[in-house]
Design a protein around this motif. Structure first.
Motif, PDB file in Angstrom:
ATOM      1  N   ASN A 159       0.764  -1.172  -0.094  1.00  0.00           N
ATOM      2  CA  ASN A 159      -0.007   0.070   0.228  1.00  0.00           C
ATOM      3  C   ASN A 159       0.836   1.104  -0.058  1.00  0.00           C
ATOM      4  N   ARG A 160       1.852   1.278   0.812  1.00  0.00           N
ATOM      5  CA  ARG A 160       3.005   2.467   0.746  1.00  0.00           C
ATOM      6  C   ARG A 160       3.464   2.566  -0.555  1.00  0.00           C
ATOM      7  N   GLN A 161       4.019   1.538  -1.098  1.00  0.00           N
ATOM      8  CA  GLN A 161       4.739   1.734  -2.320  1.00  0.00           C
ATOM      9  C   GLN A 161       3.542   2.153  -3.550  1.00  0.00           C
ATOM     10  N   ASN A 162       2.478   1.582  -3.454  1.00  0.00           N
ATOM     11  CA  ASN A 162       1.529   2.134  -4.443  1.00  0.00           C
ATOM     12  C   ASN A 162       0.859   3.546  -4.252  1.00  0.00           C
ATOM     13  N   LYS A 163       1.011   4.016  -3.065  1.00  0.00           N
ATOM     14  CA  LYS A 163       0.590   5.250  -2.699  1.00  0.00           C
ATOM     15  C   LYS A 163       1.922   6.219  -3.198  1.00  0.00           C
ATOM     16  N   LYS A 164       3.166   5.571  -2.808  1.00  0.00           N
ATOM     17  CA  LYS A 164       4.265   6.717  -3.526  1.00  0.00           C
ATOM     18  C   LYS A 164       4.172   6.565  -5.129  1.00  0.00           C
ATOM     19  N   ARG A 165       3.884   5.573  -5.427  1.00  0.00           N
ATOM     20  CA  ARG A 165       3.706   5.767  -7.150  1.00  0.00           C
ATOM     21  C   ARG A 165       2.739   6.485  -7.517  1.00  0.00           C
ATOM     22  N   ALA A 166       1.354   6.460  -6.884  1.00  0.00           N
ATOM     23  CA  ALA A 166       0.427   7.248  -7.349  1.00  0.00           C
ATOM     24  C   ALA A 166       0.774   8.526  -7.053  1.00  0.00           C
ATOM     25  N   ASP A 167       1.271   9.045  -5.795  1.00  0.00           N
ATOM     26  CA  ASP A 167       1.927  10.537  -5.716  1.00  0.00           C
ATOM     27  C   ASP A 167       3.020  10.648  -6.720  1.00  0.00           C
ATOM     28  N   ALA A 168       3.757   9.971  -6.919  1.00  0.00           N
ATOM     29  CA  ALA A 168       4.681  10.212  -8.315  1.00  0.00           C
ATOM     30  C   ALA A 168       4.223  10.529  -9.460  1.00  0.00           C
ATOM     31  N   ARG A 169       3.271   9.709  -9.735  1.00  0.00           N
ATOM     32  CA  ARG A 169       2.477   9.957 -11.133  1.00  0.00           C
ATOM     33  C   ARG A 169       1.784  11.246 -11.093  1.00  0.00           C
ATOM     34  N   SER A 170       0.896  11.482  -9.901  1.00  0.00           N
ATOM     35  CA  SER A 170       0.197  12.770  -9.858  1.00  0.00           C
ATOM     36  C   SER A 170       1.066  13.866  -9.897  1.00  0.00           C
ATOM     37  N   ASP A 171       2.315  13.745  -9.188  1.00  0.00           N
ATOM     38  CA  ASP A 171       3.297  14.856  -9.340  1.00  0.00           C
ATOM     39  C   ASP A 171       3.562  15.171 -10.931  1.00  0.00           C
ATOM     40  N   ASP A 172       4.117  13.913 -11.726  1.00  0.00           N
ATOM     41  CA  ASP A 172       4.472  14.019 -12.871  1.00  0.00           C
ATOM     42  C   ASP A 172       3.447  14.548 -13.770  1.00  0.00           C
ATOM     43  N   ASP A 173       2.068  14.402 -13.599  1.00  0.00           N
ATOM     44  CA  ASP A 173       1.099  14.992 -14.172  1.00  0.00           C
ATOM     45  C   ASP A 173       0.877  16.277 -14.022  1.00  0.00           C
ATOM     46  N   ASP A 174       1.165  16.564 -12.895  1.00  0.00           N
ATOM     47  CA  ASP A 174       1.059  18.121 -12.554  1.00  0.00           C
ATOM     48  C   ASP A 174       2.089  19.008 -13.244  1.00  0.00           C
ATOM     49  N   GLU A 175       3.274  18.314 -13.423  1.00  0.00           N
ATOM     50  CA  GLU A 175       4.639  19.005 -13.725  1.00  0.00           C
ATOM     51  C   GLU A 175       4.548  19.025 -15.473  1.00  0.00           C
ATOM     52  N   GLY A 176       3.760  18.254 -15.893  1.00  0.00           N
ATOM     53  CA  GLY A 176       3.880  18.067 -17.418  1.00  0.00           C
ATOM     54  C   GLY A 176       3.768  16.477 -17.654  1.00  0.00           C
ATOM     55  N   GLY A 177       2.870  15.710 -17.585  1.00  0.00           N
ATOM     56  CA  GLY A 177       2.806  14.473 -17.481  1.00  0.00           C
ATOM     57  C   GLY A 177       2.819  14.229 -19.126  1.00  0.00           C
TER      58      GLY A 177
END
Length: 187
Positions: free
Chosen positions: A142-160
């Protein structure tokens, strides 16, 4: 001169002679005397005997038999006490054998009970250990999935869109390589 040396007493010997020897000691005086004797040589180890666990009632059989009756002899009134003593010894021997077998059986049952309890405890411990490990693994996932989801959302925000373009390009390259591989097989 030598006679004077023989009769001359040292301080210890003179003190020992002066103290009267008591033969009827009270329990307190007897205990004090024993403790004093032990404390005289304090460096010497004291051996304390262990108490016997169980006294065997059964004695070794005798090598000889004194009271032998012939086949023609009648049972006299004087032989009854001999018969009764023999019977008492035999009953004591049988009683001791029964007690020993009972103790062995109880000890065996106790050992089996302990083994069963240990096996049950080990099984329960193993079950709880597995449950704990599954819970830990789930929490890590769950922690790893959450980190991945956070990383994806950060990438989407920055220019995914750059990342998505790159993934689309990789997919197209894979399709082209697959088509080229199949064309070569056809030829």
């Amino acid at each position: 001169m030598s006679t004077s040396k023989k009769h001359a007493l040292s301080d210890d010997e003179s003190n020992a002679e002066r103290t009267p020897i008591k033969h009827h000691l009270t329990p307190l005086e007897l205990q004090k005397k024993q403790l004093d004797k032990l404390l005289e040589k304090i460096d010497k180890p004291v051996r304390i005997p262990e108490r016997p666990t169980a006294k065997p009632i059964n004695r070794e059989p005798k090598d000889y038999v004194k009271n032998i009756q012939g086949s023609s002899a009648g049972a006299g009134s004087g032989d009854f006490h001999v018969y009764r003593a023999g019977r008492r010894r035999e009953y004591a021997r049988l009683k001791q054998m029964d007690e020993e077998s009972k103790e062995e059986r109880e000890q065996r049952e106790y050992e089996e009970k302990i083994q069963a309890k240990k096996a049950e405890d080990e099984e329960k411990t193993e079950k709880n250990r597995n449950k704990r490990q599954r819970r830990k693994q789930r929490a890590n996932n769950n922690r790893q999935n959450k980190k991945r989801a956070d990383a994806r959302s950060d990438d989407d925000d920055e220019g995914g869109s750059d990342k998505e373009d790159k993934e689309d390009k990789d997919d197209k390259d894979d399709k082209r390589s697959d088509q080229e591989g199949s064309d070569k097989e056809d030829r």
